[in-house]
Enzyme design. Sequence first.
Site, short mmCIF file in Angstrom:
data_model
loop_
_atom_site.label_atom_id
_atom_site.label_comp_id
_atom_site.label_asym_id
_atom_site.label_seq_id
_atom_site.Cartn_x
_atom_site.Cartn_y
_atom_site.Cartn_z
N ASN A 1 0.89 -1.16 0.00
CA ASN A 1 0.00 0.00 0.00
C ASN A 1 0.93 1.22 0.00
O ASN A 1 1.57 1.52 0.99
CB ASN A 1 -0.88 -0.04 1.26
CG ASN A 1 -1.97 1.00 1.22
OD1 ASN A 1 -1.88 2.00 0.52
ND2 ASN A 1 -3.01 0.78 2.02
N LYS B 1 3.09 1.83 3.26
CA LYS B 1 2.38 1.83 4.55
C LYS B 1 2.98 0.82 5.52
O LYS B 1 3.13 -0.36 5.18
CB LYS B 1 0.91 1.50 4.28
CG LYS B 1 -0.01 1.58 5.48
CD LYS B 1 -1.44 1.36 4.99
CE LYS B 1 -2.47 1.52 6.08
NZ LYS B 1 -3.84 1.43 5.53
N GLU C 1 -6.77 -5.66 4.77
CA GLU C 1 -5.50 -5.13 4.24
C GLU C 1 -4.34 -6.09 4.43
O GLU C 1 -3.47 -6.21 3.58
CB GLU C 1 -5.18 -3.78 4.89
CG GLU C 1 -6.03 -2.66 4.32
CD GLU C 1 -5.46 -1.32 4.68
OE1 GLU C 1 -4.33 -1.03 4.27
OE2 GLU C 1 -6.16 -0.57 5.38
N CYS D 1 -2.83 6.41 6.05
CA CYS D 1 -4.01 6.08 6.86
C CYS D 1 -3.70 5.62 8.27
O CYS D 1 -3.39 6.42 9.13
CB CYS D 1 -4.89 5.07 6.14
SG CYS D 1 -6.55 5.04 6.86
#
Length: 349
Positions: free
Chosen positions: A113, A131, A150, A196
């Site tokens: 990600n 990420k 995820e 995020c």
Amino acid sequence: MPRLIKVAAAQIGAVHRTTPRSETMQRMLRLLDSAASMGAQIIVFPETAFTTFFPRYLFEDQEEMESYFEDDAGGSSIAESKNVKPLFDRARELGVDIWVGYGERTPEGRHFNTAVYYSGRSGEVLNKYRKTHVPGFVDPPFPGAEVHLEKRYFETGDLGFPAFRVPGLIPDTLKEGTTETDTQGKGDPIIGALICNDRRWPESWRPYGLQGAELVLVGFNTNGKADDIYKPGKPISLEEAREEALHHHRLVMQYNSYANSCFSISSGRCGMDDGKFDLIGGSSIVDSDGHIIAEAKTTDDEVVFAEIDLEECQKGKKDIFNFAVNRQPQAYGMITAQKGIVEPKLLSS
Ligand code: CDV
């Protein structure tokens, strides 16, 4: 000396599983044009910006899963990747910088990600971030948990938190070889990137603080109502769930900007995907004292814009959060040595 730059978050509203990529791209190009017409020099797009938030689906079909990823062979190759090239091309035409999130497929078939910072002036990718805090599950442990898959689709990011400088945003910056002795806050702007869930972890921000970051960029997809799967037995309305998720979003953006004396820009995918998956808005620009200076008013496509003065960061960096004077790293060993909670031993009765 003021260090003024104009920045924007390009928030993107609902994108459904069936939304054609070309349609999402047209919306992103409109946002880019609109932010550039306001004078934005840096435009921040959300996490996995080119598609719906696909880690919420348990794909039966590997080909469908792979269709959400972009081929990225490193360097500036992502800017040439066929699904996403039009956005990079337009940034180049406009001479503006973009930061944008996407599912990365490496030539070895690994998946991350990821987000890149692309300079529209030089046509180069100046930074890639993967990420680090990948939330959710590999296999859904109970019905409803498939909205957080995820860990099934992305490896843990392996690039750490290197901050980077961006040339050309501010005039008259100090360069390598200067004879000035105090160069702090006088070079080209120092930027960091998070995706995020990373924003909830102070551990993700501090490495940037320690590199003197003046601006941290964050893309997100944050559930409103679906968050209640983490709070079984506590039914809450759509509005309450959204407010609670927004509260946590604001809390972490404001506190971590303050505690690292940096500005931050957060940009979300939001709205009701597929008519049932609620994602919060709240894309924002926060100053180095932790104040929200601009925030999205909708849960739809929207540009959030501000002119910011990076010189303001030096107030915190040289005073209350003067790390060189006040940090006590010898006392922080537990933070890197230990992962989970280890409670003090139980008391005798
Ligand atoms: N995309 C994300 O990382 N979302 C998480 C959700 C799963 C809690 C977030 O931290 O917003």
